[in-house]
Design a protein around this motif. Structure first.
Motif, short mmCIF file in Angstrom:
data_model
loop_
_atom_site.label_atom_id
_atom_site.label_comp_id
_atom_site.label_asym_id
_atom_site.label_seq_id
_atom_site.Cartn_x
_atom_site.Cartn_y
_atom_site.Cartn_z
N THR A 42 0.81 -1.22 0.00
CA THR A 42 0.00 0.00 0.00
C THR A 42 0.84 1.26 0.00
O THR A 42 0.62 2.18 -0.79
N CYS A 43 1.82 1.34 0.89
CA CYS A 43 2.56 2.59 1.08
C CYS A 43 3.19 3.08 -0.22
O CYS A 43 3.05 4.25 -0.59
N ALA A 44 3.86 2.21 -0.93
CA ALA A 44 4.58 2.62 -2.13
C ALA A 44 3.67 2.80 -3.34
O ALA A 44 3.90 3.67 -4.19
N ASN A 45 2.62 2.00 -3.44
CA ASN A 45 1.77 2.02 -4.62
C ASN A 45 0.58 2.98 -4.52
O ASN A 45 0.22 3.64 -5.49
N ARG A 46 -0.06 3.01 -3.35
CA ARG A 46 -1.34 3.72 -3.26
C ARG A 46 -1.56 4.32 -1.86
O ARG A 46 -2.70 4.47 -1.42
N GLY A 47 -0.47 4.66 -1.19
CA GLY A 47 -0.60 5.18 0.17
C GLY A 47 0.32 6.35 0.43
O GLY A 47 0.29 7.37 -0.27
N CYS A 48 1.17 6.18 1.44
CA CYS A 48 2.00 7.28 1.95
C CYS A 48 2.80 8.00 0.86
O CYS A 48 2.79 9.23 0.79
N ASP A 49 3.50 7.25 0.03
CA ASP A 49 4.43 7.87 -0.92
C ASP A 49 3.72 8.70 -1.99
O ASP A 49 4.04 9.88 -2.16
N PRO A 50 2.78 8.13 -2.76
CA PRO A 50 2.11 8.96 -3.76
C PRO A 50 1.31 10.10 -3.15
O PRO A 50 1.23 11.19 -3.73
N LYS A 51 0.71 9.86 -1.99
CA LYS A 51 -0.03 10.94 -1.32
C LYS A 51 0.90 12.11 -1.02
O LYS A 51 0.55 13.27 -1.24
N LYS A 52 2.10 11.82 -0.53
CA LYS A 52 3.04 12.88 -0.16
C LYS A 52 3.49 13.66 -1.40
O LYS A 52 3.78 14.87 -1.30
N PHE A 86 3.56 13.21 -12.70
CA PHE A 86 4.72 13.25 -11.82
C PHE A 86 4.60 12.20 -10.72
O PHE A 86 5.55 11.48 -10.41
N LYS A 87 3.40 12.09 -10.14
CA LYS A 87 3.17 11.07 -9.11
C LYS A 87 3.43 9.68 -9.66
O LYS A 87 4.02 8.82 -8.97
N ASN A 88 3.04 9.44 -10.89
CA ASN A 88 3.21 8.11 -11.49
C ASN A 88 4.67 7.73 -11.68
O ASN A 88 5.00 6.54 -11.78
N GLY A 178 -8.94 11.17 5.37
CA GLY A 178 -9.89 12.12 4.82
C GLY A 178 -9.37 13.54 4.85
O GLY A 178 -9.49 14.29 3.87
N MET A 179 -8.76 13.94 5.97
CA MET A 179 -8.27 15.30 6.10
C MET A 179 -7.14 15.58 5.11
O MET A 179 -7.08 16.67 4.51
N GLU A 180 -6.25 14.63 4.93
CA GLU A 180 -5.14 14.85 3.99
C GLU A 180 -5.64 15.04 2.57
O GLU A 180 -5.23 15.97 1.86
N PHE A 181 -6.54 14.17 2.13
CA PHE A 181 -7.05 14.29 0.76
C PHE A 181 -7.96 15.51 0.61
O PHE A 181 -8.00 16.15 -0.45
N ALA A 182 -8.72 15.84 1.65
CA ALA A 182 -9.57 17.02 1.60
C ALA A 182 -8.73 18.29 1.43
O ALA A 182 -9.09 19.20 0.67
N HIS A 183 -7.60 18.35 2.14
CA HIS A 183 -6.72 19.53 2.02
C HIS A 183 -6.11 19.61 0.62
O HIS A 183 -6.00 20.71 0.06
N ILE A 184 -5.72 18.48 0.07
CA ILE A 184 -5.19 18.50 -1.30
C ILE A 184 -6.25 19.04 -2.26
O ILE A 184 -5.99 19.95 -3.06
N ALA A 185 -7.45 18.49 -2.17
CA ALA A 185 -8.52 18.89 -3.09
C ALA A 185 -8.90 20.35 -2.92
O ALA A 185 -9.01 21.10 -3.90
#
Length: 451
Positions: A42-52, A86-88, A178-185
């Motif tokens: 999860t972290c590397a593919n669809r979690g911490c890393d791409p989110k950051k 860039f994320k990809n 939720g808060m992290e993605f809400a702030h991005i959006a």
């Protein structure tokens, strides 16, 4: 067909599973590993890393807007498609490079969720395999919303793959995801609404600092609906209608996209653990202090899927995997899990970070404490960036001077909190910290005024 036997069979290819696999191969063991999704976890593919990566652009936006008219004239605009490209570049090669390394090490790989047949035996890809030791490191998955229309609701995985941003989003759940993605959006111009069953955001974090972050979130346009439970989702022509129950009253909210950020649960549903005599609860695999199943000594668990009382974080997954490796390879009671003070951070802007006890927990542990709490937007590091949100709370043992807990809300909280971690792990008391020389003016220098 012959049954293939392995010394160690690992379920899950994230940070925890890979760690055990590498150690086992180095020890000369015959190893197999399996994942029902892309390899790498999860972290590397669809979690911490791409989110950051996505968070990075919001930091640029926030800093530019704060300094607008203070030397910044033209504000940057977001090209979401370019950001996703860039994320990809961080995620695209993860599955391939993970499999290539595992293959180079001679590790047998499977690509399907296995099922227990008995305490030593699994069925995977239509084959039967046995193993001396089975390691479960499957992580967590989003909690399913059991409401009508849930098929219309997206998850964080989907957010990370959006081709373009809609005009509006609604998040069910105001926890850290939720808060992290809400702030991005919101910082990228989306009209954001958040629904939560609690009366505030981030119920696991300090209440006052969470309140400051909530106020800051409202300033960037995020609308909160508290004490509200989503009861259904209905597709309209352009939007989705989310019906919520708030204090017994029914309300209807609309948004182009709806996301489930209500929490995560252990990914164990497909494993048929009962057949393997592997005890579990809603928190995950039941393990002892050696990360060993309490009911099947041949099974170990590590990472988010283990009910170990540690936080579901990548660093703790690494620590738990280390414990599993030692006990599997050197003897089942070789090493106990003993986690040091563990920090956690919400990558909003400002960031909210915490380590150690909160005030209530410290008092419940019997400590006589000194609590220092301030909202300090007037401090230099906040003023130089023209920000209005900087706060902290520290909890110190009055008898020893040791720091028991620290809670920060600032632009740099994710980094500054590590100074408190080092002080706590190193048993550095308040007087020792105050006697140290730090770089000035830096965020870390401020901790001297926080204790």
């Amino acid at each position: 067909m012959a049954i293939e036997h392995f010394d160690i069979f690992i379920i899950g290819t994230g940070n925890a599973g890979k760690h055990v696999a590498y150690d086992a191969v180095e020890a000369g063991k015959k190893v197999a590993i399996v994942d029902n999704r892309e390899y790498g976890g999860t972290c590397a593919n669809r979690g911490c890393d791409p989110k950051k990566v996505l968070v990075g652009i919001t930091e640029v936006l926030e800093r530019s807007r704060d300094l607008s008219g203070k030397g910044i004239n033209d504000l940057p605009t977001v090209n979401w498609a370019d950001l996703i490209k860039f994320k990809n570049t961080f995620t695209g090669a993860v599955p391939f490079t993970t499999e290539r390394k595992l293959d180079k090490l001679g590790i047998k790989m499977y690509h399907q969720s296995p099922k227990f047949i008995d305490e030593h035996t699994l069925s995977v890809e239509g084959k039967t395999v046995t193993a001396d030791k089975i390691i479960i490191a499957t992580g967590n998955i989003p909690l399913e919303l059991k409401i009508p229309g849930r098929e219309h609701v997206l998850i964080s995985d989907d957010f990370l793959e959006l081709k373009e941003l809609p005009e509006s989003m609604l998040f069910i759940g105001a926890g850290y995801i939720g808060m992290e993605f809400a702030h991005i959006a919101a910082r990228c111009g989306v009209n954001v609404t958040m629904v939560d069953i609690n009366d505030r955001i981030l119920s696991n974090f300090d209440e006052n600092l969470s309140k400051y972050l909530q106020e800051n979130s409202e300033q960037i346009g995020i609308n909160f609906v508290f004490k509200a439970r989503a009861t259904s989702v209905e597709k309209l022509r352009k939007n989705y209608r989310v019906t919520v129950n708030q204090d017994g009253e029914t309300k209807e909210l609309k948004a182009e996209m709806v996301f489930n950020t209500a929490g995560r649960v252990p990914s164990i549903e497909d494993l048929e653990l009962e057949k393997g005599n592997v005890a579990f609860t809603k928190r995950g695999i039941t393990v002892n202090e050696y990360m060993q199943s309490t009911t099947n000594p041949n099974v170990y668990a590590c990472g988010d899927v283990a009910a170990s009382n540690s936080l579901p974080l990548t660093p703790t997954a690494h620590q738990e995997a280390r414990v599993v490796s030692k006990n599997v390879l050197k003897g089942e009671n070789y090493l106990k899990l003993d986690l040091p003070p563990t920090p956690s951070v919400v990558f909003t802007q400002p960031q909210l970070a915490t380590v150690g006890y909160n005030e209530k927990e410290a008092r419940e542990q019997g400590y006589d404490i000194v609590v220092k709490e301030e909202n300090v937007p007037s401090w230099f590091n906040s003023k130089r960036m023209n920000q209005n949100c900087y706060a902290f709370k520290t909890i110190v043992d009055k008898k020893t001077g040791y720091i028991l807990g620290a809670h920060l809300l600032s632009w740099d909280a994710a980094e500054t909190i590590n100074m408190f971690v080092m002080a706590m792990c190193g048993n550095l008391d308040v007087n020792t910290l105050k006697g140290m020389i730090f770089t000035y003016p830096s965020w870390s220098y401020d901790i001297k005024s926080m204790i």
